[in-house]
Scaffold this active site. Structure first.
Site, PDB file in Angstrom:
ATOM      1  N   GLN A   2      -7.843  -0.349   2.643  1.00  0.00           N
ATOM      2  CA  GLN A   2      -8.698  -0.909   3.694  1.00  0.00           C
ATOM      3  C   GLN A   2     -10.022  -1.458   3.174  1.00  0.00           C
ATOM      4  O   GLN A   2     -10.765  -2.072   3.925  1.00  0.00           O
ATOM      5  CB  GLN A   2      -8.965   0.140   4.789  1.00  0.00           C
ATOM      6  CG  GLN A   2      -7.749   0.500   5.613  1.00  0.00           C
ATOM      7  CD  GLN A   2      -7.280  -0.630   6.537  1.00  0.00           C
ATOM      8  OE1 GLN A   2      -7.980  -1.626   6.736  1.00  0.00           O
ATOM      9  NE2 GLN A   2      -6.089  -0.496   7.086  1.00  0.00           N
ATOM     10  N   ALA A  36      -1.983  -6.231  -0.157  1.00  0.00           N
ATOM     11  CA  ALA A  36      -2.361  -7.637   0.016  1.00  0.00           C
ATOM     12  C   ALA A  36      -2.521  -8.070   1.471  1.00  0.00           C
ATOM     13  O   ALA A  36      -3.397  -8.864   1.791  1.00  0.00           O
ATOM     14  CB  ALA A  36      -1.325  -8.531  -0.668  1.00  0.00           C
ATOM     15  N   GLY A  96       0.818  -1.218   0.000  1.00  0.00           N
ATOM     16  CA  GLY A  96       0.000   0.000   0.000  1.00  0.00           C
ATOM     17  C   GLY A  96       0.849   1.265   0.000  1.00  0.00           C
ATOM     18  O   GLY A  96       0.531   2.238  -0.700  1.00  0.00           O
ATOM     19  N   THR A  97       1.913   1.262   0.757  1.00  0.00           N
ATOM     20  CA  THR A  97       2.759   2.460   0.841  1.00  0.00           C
ATOM     21  C   THR A  97       3.338   2.789  -0.531  1.00  0.00           C
ATOM     22  O   THR A  97       3.251   3.927  -1.002  1.00  0.00           O
ATOM     23  CB  THR A  97       3.900   2.241   1.861  1.00  0.00           C
ATOM     24  OG1 THR A  97       3.307   2.010   3.135  1.00  0.00           O
ATOM     25  CG2 THR A  97       4.827   3.438   1.936  1.00  0.00           C
ATOM     26  N   ASN A 141      -8.404   3.972   7.603  1.00  0.00           N
ATOM     27  CA  ASN A 141      -7.842   2.858   8.375  1.00  0.00           C
ATOM     28  C   ASN A 141      -8.105   2.992   9.871  1.00  0.00           C
ATOM     29  O   ASN A 141      -8.198   2.008  10.585  1.00  0.00           O
ATOM     30  CB  ASN A 141      -6.336   2.763   8.123  1.00  0.00           C
ATOM     31  CG  ASN A 141      -5.649   4.097   8.191  1.00  0.00           C
ATOM     32  OD1 ASN A 141      -5.954   4.998   7.415  1.00  0.00           O
ATOM     33  ND2 ASN A 141      -4.739   4.247   9.137  1.00  0.00           N
ATOM     34  N   CYS A 188       1.169   2.628  12.848  1.00  0.00           N
ATOM     35  CA  CYS A 188       2.509   3.221  12.794  1.00  0.00           C
ATOM     36  C   CYS A 188       2.776   4.116  13.999  1.00  0.00           C
ATOM     37  O   CYS A 188       3.920   4.355  14.343  1.00  0.00           O
ATOM     38  CB  CYS A 188       2.665   4.054  11.532  1.00  0.00           C
ATOM     39  SG  CYS A 188       1.919   3.312  10.099  1.00  0.00           S
ATOM     40  N   THR A 229      13.281  -6.742  -9.916  1.00  0.00           N
ATOM     41  CA  THR A 229      12.858  -8.121 -10.192  1.00  0.00           C
ATOM     42  C   THR A 229      11.590  -8.428  -9.406  1.00  0.00           C
ATOM     43  O   THR A 229      11.509  -8.163  -8.206  1.00  0.00           O
ATOM     44  CB  THR A 229      13.992  -9.100  -9.816  1.00  0.00           C
ATOM     45  OG1 THR A 229      15.143  -8.733 -10.583  1.00  0.00           O
ATOM     46  CG2 THR A 229      13.612 -10.537 -10.105  1.00  0.00           C
TER      47      THR A 229
HETATM   48  C1  PLP Z   1      -5.206   3.135   4.210  1.00  0.00           C
HETATM   49  C2  PLP Z   1      -3.826   2.560   4.155  1.00  0.00           C
HETATM   50  N1  PLP Z   1      -2.999   2.929   3.169  1.00  0.00           N
HETATM   51  C3  PLP Z   1      -1.753   2.440   3.076  1.00  0.00           C
HETATM   52  C4  PLP Z   1      -1.261   1.546   3.997  1.00  0.00           C
HETATM   53  C5  PLP Z   1       0.152   1.049   3.890  1.00  0.00           C
HETATM   54  O1  PLP Z   1       0.185  -0.253   3.368  1.00  0.00           O
HETATM   55  P1  PLP Z   1       1.480  -1.199   3.527  1.00  0.00           P
HETATM   56  O2  PLP Z   1       1.468  -1.691   4.928  1.00  0.00           O
HETATM   57  O3  PLP Z   1       1.252  -2.288   2.527  1.00  0.00           O
HETATM   58  O4  PLP Z   1       2.649  -0.410   3.176  1.00  0.00           O
HETATM   59  C6  PLP Z   1      -2.092   1.138   5.048  1.00  0.00           C
HETATM   60  C7  PLP Z   1      -1.575   0.215   6.080  1.00  0.00           C
HETATM   61  O5  PLP Z   1      -1.805   0.395   7.255  1.00  0.00           O
HETATM   62  C8  PLP Z   1      -3.397   1.659   5.118  1.00  0.00           C
HETATM   63  O6  PLP Z   1      -4.229   1.315   6.116  1.00  0.00           O
END
Ligand code: PLP
Length: 387
Positions: free
Chosen positions: A184, A207, A71-72, A156, A332, A244
Protein backbone atom coordinates in the site's frame (compact mmCIF):
# COMPACT_ATOMS: atom_id res chain seq x y z
CA UNK A 1 -23.35 10.06 -13.84
CA UNK A 2 -19.61 9.43 -13.58
CA UNK A 3 -18.97 7.43 -10.41
CA UNK A 4 -16.68 8.90 -7.79
CA UNK A 5 -14.02 6.24 -7.31
CA UNK A 6 -12.79 6.28 -3.73
CA UNK A 7 -11.32 2.78 -3.64
CA UNK A 8 -7.70 3.25 -4.71
CA UNK A 9 -6.50 0.93 -1.95
CA UNK A 10 -8.43 -1.92 -3.58
CA UNK A 11 -6.97 -1.23 -7.01
CA UNK A 12 -6.04 1.60 -9.37
CA UNK A 13 -6.74 2.18 -13.06
CA UNK A 14 -3.97 1.03 -15.38
CA UNK A 15 -1.67 3.90 -16.40
CA UNK A 16 -1.87 4.68 -20.14
CA UNK A 17 1.92 4.52 -20.63
CA UNK A 18 2.07 1.26 -18.69
CA UNK A 19 -0.62 -0.12 -20.99
CA UNK A 20 1.35 0.98 -24.09
CA UNK A 21 4.51 -0.61 -22.78
CA UNK A 22 2.74 -3.97 -22.40
CA UNK A 23 1.46 -4.21 -25.97
CA UNK A 24 4.62 -5.45 -27.75
CA UNK A 25 4.75 -8.39 -25.34
CA UNK A 26 1.20 -9.33 -26.22
CA UNK A 27 2.06 -9.34 -29.93
CA UNK A 28 5.43 -9.48 -31.70
CA UNK A 29 7.64 -9.93 -28.60
CA UNK A 30 5.98 -13.16 -27.56
CA UNK A 31 9.18 -15.12 -26.96
CA UNK A 32 9.94 -17.24 -23.92
CA UNK A 33 13.01 -15.80 -22.14
CA UNK A 34 14.25 -19.36 -21.51
CA UNK A 35 14.41 -20.28 -25.23
CA UNK A 36 17.84 -20.51 -26.82
CA UNK A 37 16.86 -19.06 -30.23
CA UNK A 38 16.88 -15.37 -31.17
CA UNK A 39 13.21 -14.73 -30.35
CA UNK A 40 13.73 -16.17 -26.89
CA UNK A 41 17.02 -14.33 -26.45
CA UNK A 42 15.32 -11.04 -27.32
CA UNK A 43 12.76 -11.69 -24.59
CA UNK A 44 15.59 -12.52 -22.16
CA UNK A 45 17.32 -9.23 -22.93
CA UNK A 46 14.09 -7.37 -22.19
CA UNK A 47 13.53 -9.29 -18.95
CA UNK A 48 17.07 -8.50 -17.82
CA UNK A 49 16.56 -4.84 -18.69
CA UNK A 50 13.33 -4.69 -16.69
CA UNK A 51 15.05 -6.22 -13.69
CA UNK A 52 17.89 -3.73 -13.96
CA UNK A 53 15.45 -0.85 -14.29
CA UNK A 54 13.54 -2.03 -11.21
CA UNK A 55 16.81 -2.28 -9.30
CA UNK A 56 17.85 1.22 -10.42
CA UNK A 57 14.49 2.68 -9.38
CA UNK A 58 14.60 0.94 -6.02
CA UNK A 59 18.31 1.48 -5.42
CA UNK A 60 19.23 -2.19 -5.04
CA UNK A 61 21.01 -4.96 -6.96
CA UNK A 62 19.18 -6.58 -9.84
CA UNK A 63 19.46 -10.08 -8.36
CA UNK A 64 17.63 -8.79 -5.25
CA UNK A 65 14.47 -8.36 -7.37
CA UNK A 66 12.15 -11.38 -7.64
CA UNK A 67 9.23 -10.93 -10.03
CA UNK A 68 6.06 -12.51 -8.63
CA UNK A 69 2.35 -12.61 -9.45
CA UNK A 70 1.53 -9.79 -7.00
CA UNK A 71 1.32 -8.78 -3.36
CA UNK A 72 -0.16 -12.08 -2.22
CA UNK A 73 2.61 -14.16 -3.76
CA UNK A 74 5.34 -11.78 -2.60
CA UNK A 75 4.10 -12.14 0.97
CA UNK A 76 3.76 -15.92 0.63
CA UNK A 77 7.27 -16.24 -0.81
CA UNK A 78 8.79 -13.97 1.82
CA UNK A 79 7.04 -15.61 4.76
CA UNK A 80 7.03 -19.30 3.76
CA UNK A 81 10.37 -19.03 1.97
CA UNK A 82 12.30 -17.46 4.83
CA UNK A 83 10.52 -19.21 7.72
CA UNK A 84 11.27 -22.63 6.23
CA UNK A 85 14.84 -21.59 5.46
CA UNK A 86 15.43 -20.43 9.02
CA UNK A 87 13.78 -23.50 10.56
CA UNK A 88 16.80 -25.45 9.35
CA UNK A 89 18.80 -23.26 11.78
CA UNK A 90 16.45 -24.23 14.58
CA UNK A 91 14.38 -21.05 14.51
CA UNK A 92 10.64 -21.59 14.70
CA UNK A 93 9.04 -18.35 15.95
CA UNK A 94 7.33 -15.93 13.55
CA UNK A 95 6.63 -12.48 14.94
CA UNK A 96 3.90 -10.49 13.28
CA UNK A 97 0.98 -8.16 14.08
CA UNK A 98 -2.77 -8.77 14.21
CA UNK A 99 -3.44 -6.07 11.60
CA UNK A 100 -1.54 -7.62 8.69
CA UNK A 101 -3.28 -8.29 5.39
CA UNK A 102 -4.62 -11.85 5.20
CA UNK A 103 -2.04 -12.51 2.46
CA UNK A 104 0.52 -12.39 5.29
CA UNK A 105 -1.50 -13.43 8.34
CA UNK A 106 -2.88 -16.60 6.78
CA UNK A 107 0.65 -17.73 5.82
CA UNK A 108 1.75 -17.42 9.43
CA UNK A 109 -1.38 -19.22 10.68
CA UNK A 110 -0.75 -22.08 8.24
CA UNK A 111 2.87 -22.42 9.33
CA UNK A 112 1.75 -22.50 12.95
CA UNK A 113 -0.97 -25.07 12.31
CA UNK A 114 0.93 -27.49 10.06
CA UNK A 115 4.66 -26.87 10.18
CA UNK A 116 5.60 -26.53 13.83
CA UNK A 117 6.06 -22.77 14.00
CA UNK A 118 4.88 -20.55 16.87
CA UNK A 119 3.39 -17.18 16.07
CA UNK A 120 3.77 -14.20 18.38
CA UNK A 121 1.46 -11.25 17.69
CA UNK A 122 2.71 -7.82 18.70
CA UNK A 123 -0.29 -5.75 19.86
CA UNK A 124 -1.21 -2.45 18.24
CA UNK A 125 -2.46 0.79 19.77
CA UNK A 126 -5.85 2.45 19.20
CA UNK A 127 -4.61 3.76 15.82
CA UNK A 128 -3.34 0.38 14.67
CA UNK A 129 0.35 1.02 15.18
CA UNK A 130 2.52 -1.77 16.51
CA UNK A 131 3.81 -1.10 20.03
CA UNK A 132 7.55 -1.12 19.48
CA UNK A 133 8.32 -1.70 23.19
CA UNK A 134 6.35 -4.97 23.00
CA UNK A 135 8.38 -6.07 20.00
CA UNK A 136 11.56 -5.24 21.87
CA UNK A 137 10.54 -7.32 24.83
CA UNK A 138 9.62 -10.30 22.59
CA UNK A 139 12.97 -10.07 20.82
CA UNK A 140 14.84 -9.69 24.10
CA UNK A 141 13.62 -13.06 25.30
CA UNK A 142 13.26 -14.98 22.02
CA UNK A 143 15.63 -13.53 19.41
CA UNK A 144 17.68 -16.70 18.93
CA UNK A 145 14.49 -18.63 18.06
CA UNK A 146 12.93 -16.05 15.75
CA UNK A 147 12.78 -17.13 12.10
CA UNK A 148 11.16 -13.95 10.82
CA UNK A 149 9.50 -10.69 11.83
CA UNK A 150 6.78 -9.70 9.36
CA UNK A 151 5.12 -6.32 9.94
CA UNK A 152 3.60 -4.27 7.13
CA UNK A 153 4.59 -0.74 6.08
CA UNK A 154 1.07 0.70 5.87
CA UNK A 155 -2.30 -0.83 6.55
CA UNK A 156 -4.67 -1.36 3.63
CA UNK A 157 -7.80 -0.73 5.73
CA UNK A 158 -6.96 2.17 8.03
CA UNK A 159 -3.91 3.52 6.20
CA UNK A 160 -1.91 3.51 9.46
CA UNK A 161 1.83 3.59 8.95
CA UNK A 162 3.86 1.14 10.96
CA UNK A 163 7.09 2.35 12.57
CA UNK A 164 9.06 0.21 10.11
CA UNK A 165 12.32 2.09 10.53
CA UNK A 166 12.36 1.45 14.28
CA UNK A 167 11.24 -2.14 13.72
CA UNK A 168 14.08 -2.64 11.22
CA UNK A 169 16.60 -1.19 13.70
CA UNK A 170 15.41 -3.57 16.41
CA UNK A 171 15.59 -6.55 14.06
CA UNK A 172 19.16 -5.64 13.12
CA UNK A 173 20.09 -5.19 16.77
CA UNK A 174 18.75 -8.66 17.60
CA UNK A 175 20.00 -10.31 14.38
CA UNK A 176 16.60 -11.35 13.00
CA UNK A 177 15.20 -11.10 9.49
CA UNK A 178 12.54 -8.48 8.82
CA UNK A 179 9.89 -8.64 6.08
CA UNK A 180 7.53 -5.77 5.36
CA UNK A 181 4.45 -5.78 3.14
CA UNK A 182 4.69 -2.40 1.39
CA UNK A 183 1.88 -3.11 -1.11
CA UNK A 184 0.00 0.00 0.00
CA UNK A 185 2.96 2.33 0.31
CA UNK A 186 3.96 2.59 -3.34
CA UNK A 187 1.90 5.08 -5.31
CA UNK A 188 0.70 6.90 -2.22
CA UNK A 189 3.81 7.91 -0.31
CA UNK A 190 7.41 8.61 -1.26
CA UNK A 191 10.53 6.62 -0.58
CA UNK A 192 13.51 8.89 -0.08
CA UNK A 193 16.29 6.30 -0.07
CA UNK A 194 15.03 3.61 -2.40
CA UNK A 195 13.99 0.27 -1.00
CA UNK A 196 16.41 0.78 1.91
CA UNK A 197 13.90 3.33 3.18
CA UNK A 198 11.94 0.42 4.67
CA UNK A 199 14.97 -0.80 6.63
CA UNK A 200 13.89 -4.38 5.90
CA UNK A 201 15.47 -7.53 4.46
CA UNK A 202 12.38 -8.38 2.41
CA UNK A 203 9.81 -6.01 0.92
CA UNK A 204 6.59 -6.92 -0.94
CA UNK A 205 5.28 -4.70 -3.76
CA UNK A 206 2.09 -5.03 -5.79
CA UNK A 207 1.77 -3.34 -9.20
CA UNK A 208 -1.99 -2.85 -9.40
CA UNK A 209 -1.92 -0.59 -6.35
CA UNK A 210 0.23 1.93 -8.25
CA UNK A 211 -1.42 1.96 -11.69
CA UNK A 212 0.37 -1.12 -12.98
CA UNK A 213 -1.38 -4.26 -14.23
CA UNK A 214 -2.96 -6.86 -11.96
CA UNK A 215 -1.21 -10.17 -11.39
CA UNK A 216 2.36 -8.93 -11.02
CA UNK A 217 4.55 -7.74 -8.16
CA UNK A 218 8.03 -7.82 -6.70
CA UNK A 219 9.62 -9.38 -3.68
CA UNK A 220 12.83 -7.57 -2.81
CA UNK A 221 15.15 -9.96 -0.97
CA UNK A 222 18.33 -8.41 0.34
CA UNK A 223 21.42 -10.26 -0.83
CA UNK A 224 22.57 -12.89 0.20
CA UNK A 225 19.16 -13.94 1.55
CA UNK A 226 17.76 -16.70 -0.66
CA UNK A 227 14.19 -17.64 0.34
CA UNK A 228 13.19 -21.26 -0.28
CA UNK A 229 10.97 -21.37 -3.37
CA UNK A 230 7.28 -22.01 -2.88
CA UNK A 231 6.64 -22.72 -6.57
CA UNK A 232 8.75 -25.46 -8.12
CA UNK A 233 9.58 -26.26 -11.71
CA UNK A 234 12.24 -24.46 -13.73
CA UNK A 235 15.12 -22.41 -12.43
CA UNK A 236 13.49 -19.04 -13.15
CA UNK A 237 14.15 -15.99 -10.96
CA UNK A 238 17.46 -17.45 -9.86
CA UNK A 239 15.83 -20.63 -8.50
CA UNK A 240 13.47 -18.65 -6.28
CA UNK A 241 10.27 -18.68 -8.35
CA UNK A 242 9.60 -21.19 -11.11
CA UNK A 243 7.36 -20.33 -14.07
CA UNK A 244 7.66 -18.62 -17.44
CA UNK A 245 7.87 -14.90 -16.81
CA UNK A 246 4.88 -12.70 -17.70
CA UNK A 247 6.81 -10.10 -19.67
CA UNK A 248 3.79 -7.96 -20.58
CA UNK A 249 2.85 -7.56 -16.94
CA UNK A 250 6.44 -6.97 -15.89
CA UNK A 251 6.80 -4.28 -18.60
CA UNK A 252 3.63 -2.54 -17.39
CA UNK A 253 4.72 -2.72 -13.76
CA UNK A 254 8.16 -1.24 -14.45
CA UNK A 255 6.65 1.68 -16.40
CA UNK A 256 4.17 2.34 -13.59
CA UNK A 257 6.94 2.07 -10.99
CA UNK A 258 9.04 4.56 -12.93
CA UNK A 259 6.20 7.08 -12.71
CA UNK A 260 5.72 6.82 -8.94
CA UNK A 261 9.33 6.52 -7.80
CA UNK A 262 10.62 8.08 -5.58
CA UNK A 263 7.02 9.21 -5.04
CA UNK A 264 3.85 10.46 -6.72
CA UNK A 265 3.97 14.06 -8.00
CA UNK A 266 4.28 16.69 -5.25
CA UNK A 267 0.98 18.31 -6.20
CA UNK A 268 -0.84 15.00 -5.68
CA UNK A 269 0.87 14.34 -2.38
CA UNK A 270 -0.17 17.82 -1.28
CA UNK A 271 -3.79 17.57 -2.43
CA UNK A 272 -4.43 14.08 -1.09
CA UNK A 273 -3.34 15.11 2.38
CA UNK A 274 -5.39 18.28 2.27
CA UNK A 275 -8.50 16.54 0.91
CA UNK A 276 -8.42 13.72 3.44
CA UNK A 277 -8.04 16.31 6.21
CA UNK A 278 -11.00 18.18 4.77
CA UNK A 279 -13.19 15.05 4.78
CA UNK A 280 -12.06 14.28 8.32
CA UNK A 281 -12.93 17.78 9.50
CA UNK A 282 -16.35 17.75 7.85
CA UNK A 283 -17.39 14.34 9.20
CA UNK A 284 -15.88 14.68 12.69
CA UNK A 285 -18.85 16.60 14.20
CA UNK A 286 -21.33 13.82 13.30
CA UNK A 287 -22.58 12.10 16.40
CA UNK A 288 -21.29 8.51 16.66
CA UNK A 289 -18.55 8.87 14.06
CA UNK A 290 -15.10 7.47 14.84
CA UNK A 291 -11.87 7.49 12.86
CA UNK A 292 -9.44 4.58 13.14
CA UNK A 293 -6.07 6.11 12.31
CA UNK A 294 -4.13 9.17 13.42
CA UNK A 295 -3.80 12.14 11.10
CA UNK A 296 0.00 12.19 11.27
CA UNK A 297 0.87 8.54 10.86
CA UNK A 298 -1.28 7.26 8.08
CA UNK A 299 -1.43 7.06 4.29
CA UNK A 300 -2.30 10.48 2.98
CA UNK A 301 -4.98 9.07 0.66
CA UNK A 302 -6.88 6.90 3.17
CA UNK A 303 -9.57 7.48 5.78
CA UNK A 304 -11.47 4.79 7.64
CA UNK A 305 -14.44 5.51 9.87
CA UNK A 306 -17.28 3.76 11.65
CA UNK A 307 -20.64 5.36 12.29
CA UNK A 308 -22.80 4.65 15.35
CA UNK A 309 -23.69 0.98 15.20
CA UNK A 310 -24.42 0.94 11.49
CA UNK A 311 -23.12 -1.94 9.43
CA UNK A 312 -20.93 -1.20 6.44
CA UNK A 313 -23.11 -2.83 3.81
CA UNK A 314 -26.07 -0.48 4.26
CA UNK A 315 -23.83 2.61 4.22
CA UNK A 316 -21.85 1.39 1.20
CA UNK A 317 -25.04 0.54 -0.68
CA UNK A 318 -26.48 3.99 0.06
CA UNK A 319 -23.25 5.67 -1.09
CA UNK A 320 -23.16 3.51 -4.22
CA UNK A 321 -26.65 4.69 -5.18
CA UNK A 322 -25.31 8.24 -4.95
CA UNK A 323 -22.35 7.30 -7.17
CA UNK A 324 -19.61 6.92 -4.54
CA UNK A 325 -17.52 3.75 -4.78
CA UNK A 326 -16.07 3.17 -1.32
CA UNK A 327 -15.15 0.00 0.49
CA UNK A 328 -15.56 -1.70 3.82
CA UNK A 329 -11.84 -2.05 4.47
CA UNK A 330 -10.31 -5.22 3.15
CA UNK A 331 -11.76 -5.75 -0.33
CA UNK A 332 -11.62 -9.52 0.16
CA UNK A 333 -14.30 -9.46 2.87
CA UNK A 334 -16.76 -7.23 0.99
CA UNK A 335 -20.23 -8.72 1.03
CA UNK A 336 -19.45 -11.21 3.77
CA UNK A 337 -19.95 -8.80 6.70
CA UNK A 338 -17.13 -10.38 8.63
CA UNK A 339 -15.89 -7.99 11.29
CA UNK A 340 -12.62 -6.34 10.29
CA UNK A 341 -9.77 -8.15 12.06
CA UNK A 342 -7.86 -4.88 11.88
CA UNK A 343 -10.44 -2.89 13.84
CA UNK A 344 -10.93 -5.71 16.35
CA UNK A 345 -7.18 -5.61 17.05
CA UNK A 346 -7.49 -1.85 17.57
CA UNK A 347 -10.10 -2.39 20.29
CA UNK A 348 -13.32 -1.98 18.28
CA UNK A 349 -16.45 -3.89 19.31
CA UNK A 350 -17.79 -6.63 16.97
CA UNK A 351 -20.53 -4.25 15.80
CA UNK A 352 -18.08 -1.45 15.13
CA UNK A 353 -15.77 -3.83 13.30
CA UNK A 354 -18.64 -4.69 10.95
CA UNK A 355 -19.21 -1.04 10.17
CA UNK A 356 -15.86 0.10 8.82
CA UNK A 357 -16.04 2.40 5.79
CA UNK A 358 -12.83 3.06 3.91
CA UNK A 359 -12.37 6.03 1.59
CA UNK A 360 -9.19 5.90 -0.47
CA UNK A 361 -8.51 8.59 -3.05
CA UNK A 362 -5.91 8.74 -5.81
CA UNK A 363 -4.48 10.11 -9.00
CA UNK A 364 -7.78 10.82 -10.79
CA UNK A 365 -9.54 12.33 -7.76
CA UNK A 366 -10.53 16.00 -8.14
CA UNK A 367 -11.32 18.76 -5.65
CA UNK A 368 -14.82 18.92 -7.05
CA UNK A 369 -15.34 15.22 -6.30
CA UNK A 370 -14.17 15.78 -2.74
CA UNK A 371 -16.73 18.57 -2.18
CA UNK A 372 -19.49 16.50 -3.72
CA UNK A 373 -18.52 13.43 -1.69
CA UNK A 374 -18.44 15.37 1.60
CA UNK A 375 -21.96 16.59 1.03
CA UNK A 376 -23.26 13.15 -0.07
CA UNK A 377 -21.57 11.26 2.78
CA UNK A 378 -22.78 13.73 5.44
CA UNK A 379 -26.37 13.67 4.22
CA UNK A 380 -26.37 9.88 3.75
CA UNK A 381 -25.11 9.30 7.29
CA UNK A 382 -27.61 11.76 8.79
CA UNK A 383 -30.44 10.07 6.89
CA UNK A 384 -29.34 6.59 7.97
CA UNK A 385 -29.16 7.72 11.59
CA UNK A 386 -32.70 9.12 11.52
CA UNK A 387 -34.20 5.86 10.16
C1 PLP B 1 -1.32 -4.71 2.21
C2 PLP B 1 -1.64 -5.66 1.10
N1 PLP B 1 -0.90 -6.77 0.95
C3 PLP B 1 -1.14 -7.65 -0.02
C4 PLP B 1 -2.18 -7.47 -0.91
C5 PLP B 1 -2.45 -8.50 -1.97
O1 PLP B 1 -1.98 -8.07 -3.22
P1 PLP B 1 -2.49 -8.74 -4.60
O2 PLP B 1 -3.85 -8.20 -4.84
O3 PLP B 1 -1.49 -8.28 -5.61
O4 PLP B 1 -2.44 -10.18 -4.43
C6 PLP B 1 -2.98 -6.34 -0.79
C7 PLP B 1 -4.13 -6.14 -1.69
O5 PLP B 1 -5.20 -5.76 -1.28
C8 PLP B 1 -2.70 -5.42 0.24
O6 PLP B 1 -3.46 -4.32 0.42
Amino acid sequence: MKPIYFDYNATTPLDADAFESMLPFLSENFGNPSSIHRIGRRARVMLDQFREKAAALLGCKSHEIIFTSGGTESNNLGIFGVSRLMKRSDRNIIVTSPVEHHAALHCVEYLEKYEGFRKILIPVDRNGRVIVEELKSVLTTNADKVALVSIMAANNETGSHQPFQEIGNLCQEFGVIYHTDAAQWFGKESIDSGILFFNADLVSLCAHKFHGPKGVGILYAKSPLHPDPIIFGGGHENDRRAGTENLANIAGMIKALEKITPGPEDSMLFHWKQWIQEIRKSLAPLDGLKFWSSEENSLRNTLMFTFSNQDAISILAALDIEGICASSGSACSVGSLLPSHVLLAQGASETEAKGAIRLSIGRETTGEEIQKAISIISSTLSRIQKN
